[in-house]
Design an enzyme around this catalytic site. Structure first.
Site, PDB file in Angstrom:
ATOM      1  CG  ASP A 374       7.688  -3.974 131.525  1.00  0.00           C
ATOM      2  OD1 ASP A 374       8.253  -3.025 132.077  1.00  0.00           O
ATOM      3  OD2 ASP A 374       6.586  -4.414 131.886  1.00  0.00           O
ATOM      4  N   GLY A 526       9.865  -0.513 136.818  1.00  0.00           N
ATOM      5  CA  GLY A 526       9.552   0.659 137.640  1.00  0.00           C
ATOM      6  C   GLY A 526       9.935   0.416 139.089  1.00  0.00           C
TER       7      GLY A 526
END
Length: 683
Positions: A374, A526
Site C-alpha cells: 500500500d 487511492g
C-alpha cells in the site's frame, strides 16, 4: 484505539485460556506434556539420579563380571535393587505421569515410549532379583536410562526456556519506578501506580517508564528495542514516546497516555507469547511423525519379542531387546526439532523488529509470489516533501528564496520546504516585511525585491501563462497528489517547487531486495494514476493499481490471487485490515505504539519496508533448519531401530538399552546444536 486495545486484551486472555484448555484436551506434541515442567526440576532430578546411579553401577553383578572386580558382601545384590527403585520413583515417575496424559488423549507419543521402557525394565529386574525369573537383573540399565532421559529433558527444557527468554528480556526493559512531577516537586512512584494523565520526568540516560506524549523538553530517544533501528529518534513537544526506550542527552517531561497492558511493550510481549503458542505446519508434521514412530516402535518391539522367542532366546535376552527398541525409538530429537527452531526464529525476528503473530505466516513467507505494498505510509512517509524544483535560473538559489519567505509560515507545506532547504544545507537570505494573505500565499522583501510564494490562486492569467511555459502544468487538480508552489519576483514567475507524498529513503532498496529474491512487487494506492505511475517509476515497480478505494483493497488482493499467486500485503494497518486479512500473509508496517493490529500476521515494529525482505530470508532459513532436524531425527531412528531389535546379532552387534539411551541423547543434542546455528544468520 484504547477501547479497541482493551477488547484485544480480553480477547487475548480468552485466547490464552482456550489455548490452555485445548492443550489439556489435545495433549499434542512432546511439549504440551511438559506443562508445569521446568529445567530446574529436571536438573535437580538428574544430579540426584546420577549420584544414585554410580553406586548402582558399582555394585551391579553384570558390571562386576565385565570389569572383573569383586565388590560383593552379604546382601550386596540388593543394593542396586534398592537404589534402582528409588531412582525409578524419584526420577522416572515424571515420565509416567506425562504418559498417562498422552494415553488419556489417545495420542501415545514420546512419554509413553519412555514409560514403557522403564516400566518393563523395572518389572523384569524385580522378577530377576526375587528369583521369579532366571537371568541377570538390569537395575543398572534402568538407572542409567532414567538418568540419561532426565539429562535429555533438562537440556530440552533449558533450551526452550532460553528461547522464551526473549519475553523476559523485554520485561526487563521496563523500569520499576518513575519520577512523577506535580508542580515544582517530583517524587519516585512505582510504575504500577501511575495513572493516565500523570506527568513523568525522564532524565538523560533514563528509560521511559510508560507510553506518553512529550509536553516539555527535547531529546533523542533510542527506540532500537522496538524498531531494530539503530539511529536515535528526535523527540520534541507533541512527540509520542514508548515505554522501555532509552532517553539520550535531554530531559523530557511526558504526559502518560497508556499504562499497563495497553502499552506498546505489553502488546509486543503478547505477540511474542502468542507466536510461541501458535503451532506451525512443521510442528504439526513433527507431531504426526512422533505418533507414527510410537506405533512403529510398539509394532517392532512385538515382532522382536516374537522372532527371538521362536529362535529360542532366553527371557532376559528378549526383554533386553524389547527395552532397547523402546528406548531408541523415543522421539526426543523429534520433539525438540521444531519447537527449538521456532523459538529461536521468533526471538531472532523480534530482535530485528519483526513481530511474528502467526508462526505459519513466517514459515510460508518463503513461498510468496507477489508482495503488494500500500503506497501511503508504507513506501512513502505519508507527509508532503519536495520532489522537484523548477527554476528559470539556478534551482538552489530559487529554493533558498522560497524557503527564506516560507520560514515565517506555520503551514505544513512551508515546513516541508524549509526542512528540505535545511537538508540541502542552503544559506537563506535575510527577509523583511513578511506578510501572509489568506488564500493567496505569503510574501516578503529580499534584497529590495518583493518575493511572493503561493499556489495557482496567486497567479493571474498573464502569470499563469508564464508558469505554464515553466512547469508545463498549472492546474494542480489535474495532477492529484502533487502540490505546486510558485515563486514570483516583482510579479514575474521565476520558478516553482513541486511537493508530493515523499518516498521513504529505504523504499528503493526494499523493492530491489524483493525483486532480487525473485518476488513480484506491486503497488496499490487511492491516489490518481499519474501519482501511482510516478512512485512506481521512481522505485522500479512494474505493476500498480491506482484510485483504489479503501473498501476495494481486498478485491485487488483477490485479483492478484486469481491465477494462484500467493500474495503478501504490506500496509500501515489503518484502513488496510480487510486486505491484510484477505492476503496469504498480512504484514503491518510502522506499528509504533498500536502494536495490536489484529489483522496482520507479522508486524514490522519500525516503518522500514526493508523488513519484508528480512522476513523472507528468515523464513527460508527457518524452514531449512526444520527440515534438516526432522530428517535427522527420523533418519537416526531408521538406522538405530533395526540394530536395537538385534538384526545384526549374528555379526556380534547388539545395542544395550544404556547405549541406546546414550545414542538417543546424542541425537537430541545434534538437533539442539543444529537449531542454534540459526542464531548466526544475518538478516
Amino acid at each position: 484505539m484504547d477501547h479497541e486495545h482493551h477488547n484485544h486484551e480480553e480477547h487475548m486472555h480468552d485466547h490464552h485460556d482456550m489455548h490452555a484448555a485445548h492443550q489439556e484436551s489435545q495433549g499434542r506434541g512432546a511439549h504440551d506434556k511438559h506443562a508445569g515442567h521446568d529445567p530446574d526440576m529436571f536438573r535437580r532430578k538428574f544430579w540426584l539420579s546420577l549420584a544414585l546411579t554410580l553406586p548402582t553401577l558399582f555394585f551391579s553383578q553384570s558390571v562386576q563380571m565385565w570389569l572383573n572386580y569383586d565388590a560383593s558382601f552379604p546382601g550386596s545384590q540388593y543394593v542396586p535393587a534398592i537404589l534402582g527403585l528409588i531412582i525409578f520413583f524419584y526420577g522416572g515417575t515424571v515420565f509416567i505421569k506425562s504418559a498417562f496424559v498422552e494415553l488419556k488423549n489417545r495420542q501415545p507419543g514420546m512419554m509413553t515410549l519412555i514409560s514403557l521402557a522403564i516400566t518393563v525394565a523395572l518389572g523384569y529386574s524385580l522378577a530377576a532379583t526375587l528369583g521369579i525369573v532366571d537371568g541377570m537383573d538390569f537395575w543398572w540399565e534402568l538407572a542409567t536410562l532414567v538418568t540419561i532421559m532426565l539429562l535429555g529433558h533438562w537440556l530440552e527444557m533449558a533450551s526452550v526456556q532460553s528461547a522464551k527468554g526473549a519475553l523476559g528480556e523485554l520485561a526487563k526493559l521496563l523500569p520499576d519506578e518513575a519520577e512523577v512531577v506535580s508542580g515544582e516537586t517530583s517524587e519516585k512512584v512505582a510504575v504500577s501506580q501511575i495513572k493516565v494523565g500523570d506527568k513523568v520526568l525522564v532524565r538523560p540516560g533514563g528509560r521511559v517508564p510508560i507510553d506518553g506524549k512529550v509536553v516539555e523538553g527535547e531529546s533523542r530517544v533510542d527506540e532500537s528495542m522496538l524498531t531494530g533501528e539503530s539511529q536515535p529518534v528526535k523527540k520534541t513537544i507533541g512527540s509520542d514516546v514508548v515505554a522501555g526506550t532509552i532517553n539520550d542527552s535531554g530531559a523530557l517531561t511526558i504526559e502518560v497516555t497508556k499504562i499497563g497492558d495497553n502499552t506498546a511493550l505489553a502488546g509486543i510481549m503478547k505477540l511474542v507469547r502468542d507466536a510461541q503458542q501458535s503451532k506451525s505446519h512443521a510442528q504439526l508434521l513433527a507431531d504426526k511423525v512422533a505418533a507414527w514412530l510410537t506405533y512403529v516402535a510398539l509394532g517392532l518391539a512385538l515382532v522382536t519379542a516374537v522372532v527371538w522367542m521362536i529362535i529360542g532366546e532366553s527371557a532376559g535376552f528378549i526383554l533386553e531387546r524389547v527395552v532397547t527398541v523402546l528406548v531408541i525409538a523415543c522421539p526426543h530429537a523429534l520433539g525438540l526439532a521444531i519447537p527449538l527452531v521456532t523459538a529461536i526464529s521468533t526471538t531472532l525476528a523480534a530482535r530485528n523488529g519483526l513481530l511474528v503473530r502467526e508462526r505459519r505466516a513466517l514459515e510460508s513467507a518463503r513461498d510468496i509470489d507477489v508482495v503488494l505494498f500500500d503506497k501511503t505510509g508504507t513506501l512513502t512517509t505519508g507527509k508532503q516533501g519536495v520532489v522537484d524544483v523548477i527554476a528559470a535560473g539556478d534551482s538552489g538559489e530559487l529554493m533558498a528564496l522560497v524557503a527564506a519567505v516560507e520560514k515565517q509560515s506555520e503551514h505544513p507545506i512551508a515546513r516541508a520546504i524549509v526542512a528540505q532547504a535545511e537538508t540541502d544545507a542552503l544559506q537563506l537570505p535575510e527577509v523583511s516585511d513578511f506578510q501572509s494573505t489568506a488564500g493567496q500565499g505569503v510574501q516578503a522583501t529580499i534584497a529590495g525585491s518583493v518575493i511572493q510564494v503561493g499556489g495557482p490562486q496567486l497567479l493571474n492569467e498573464e502569470q499563469a501563462e508564464q508558469a505554464s511555459r515553466l512547469t508545463g502544468n498549472v492546474d494542480e487538480a489535474g495532477d492529484a497528489g502533487r502540490t505546486i508552489v510558485y515563486a514570483l519576483r516583482e510579479g514575474e514567475v521565476i520558478g516553482a517547487v513541486v511537493l508530493a507524498d515523499a518516498i521513504r529513503p529505504e523504499s528503493k532498496q526494499a523493492v530491489e531486495q524483493l525483486q532480487q529474491t525473485g518476488k513480484r512487487v506491486a503497488l496499490l494506492t487511492g491516489d490518481a494514476e499519474n501519482v501511482a505511475q510516478w512512485v512506481a517509476n521512481e522505485l522500479g515497480i512494474k505493476e500498480y493499481f491506482a484510485r483504489v478505494l479503501p473498501q476495494n483493497k481486498a478485491e485487488t488482493v483477490k485479483q492478484l490471487q486469481a491465477d494462484g499467486s500467493r500474495v503478501a500485503m504490506v500496509g500501515d494497518g489503518v484502513n488496510d485490515a480487510p486486505a491484510l486479512t484477505q492476503a496469504d500473509i498480512g504484514i503491518a508496517i510502522g506499528a509504533g505504539t498500536d502494536v495490536a493490529i489484529e489483522s496482520a500476521d507479522i508486524v514490522l515494529a519500525s516503518s522500514d519496508p526493508r523488513g519484508v525482505a528480512k522476513i523472507i530470508v528468515l523464513s527460508r532459513a527457518t524452514y531449512q533448519k526444520m527440515l534438516q532436524n526432522i530428517v535427522w531425527a527420523v533418519g537416526y531412528n531408521v538406522v538405530a531401530l533395526p540394530l536395537a531389535a538385534g538384526i545384526l546379532a549374528g555379526a556380534g552387534i547388539l545395542l544395550s538399552p544404556a547405549v541406546g539411551a546414550v545414542l538417543m541423547s546424542v541425537s537430541t543434542i545434534v538437533v539442539a546444536l543444529n537449531a542454534q546455528v540459526l542464531r548466526k544468520i544475518r538478516l
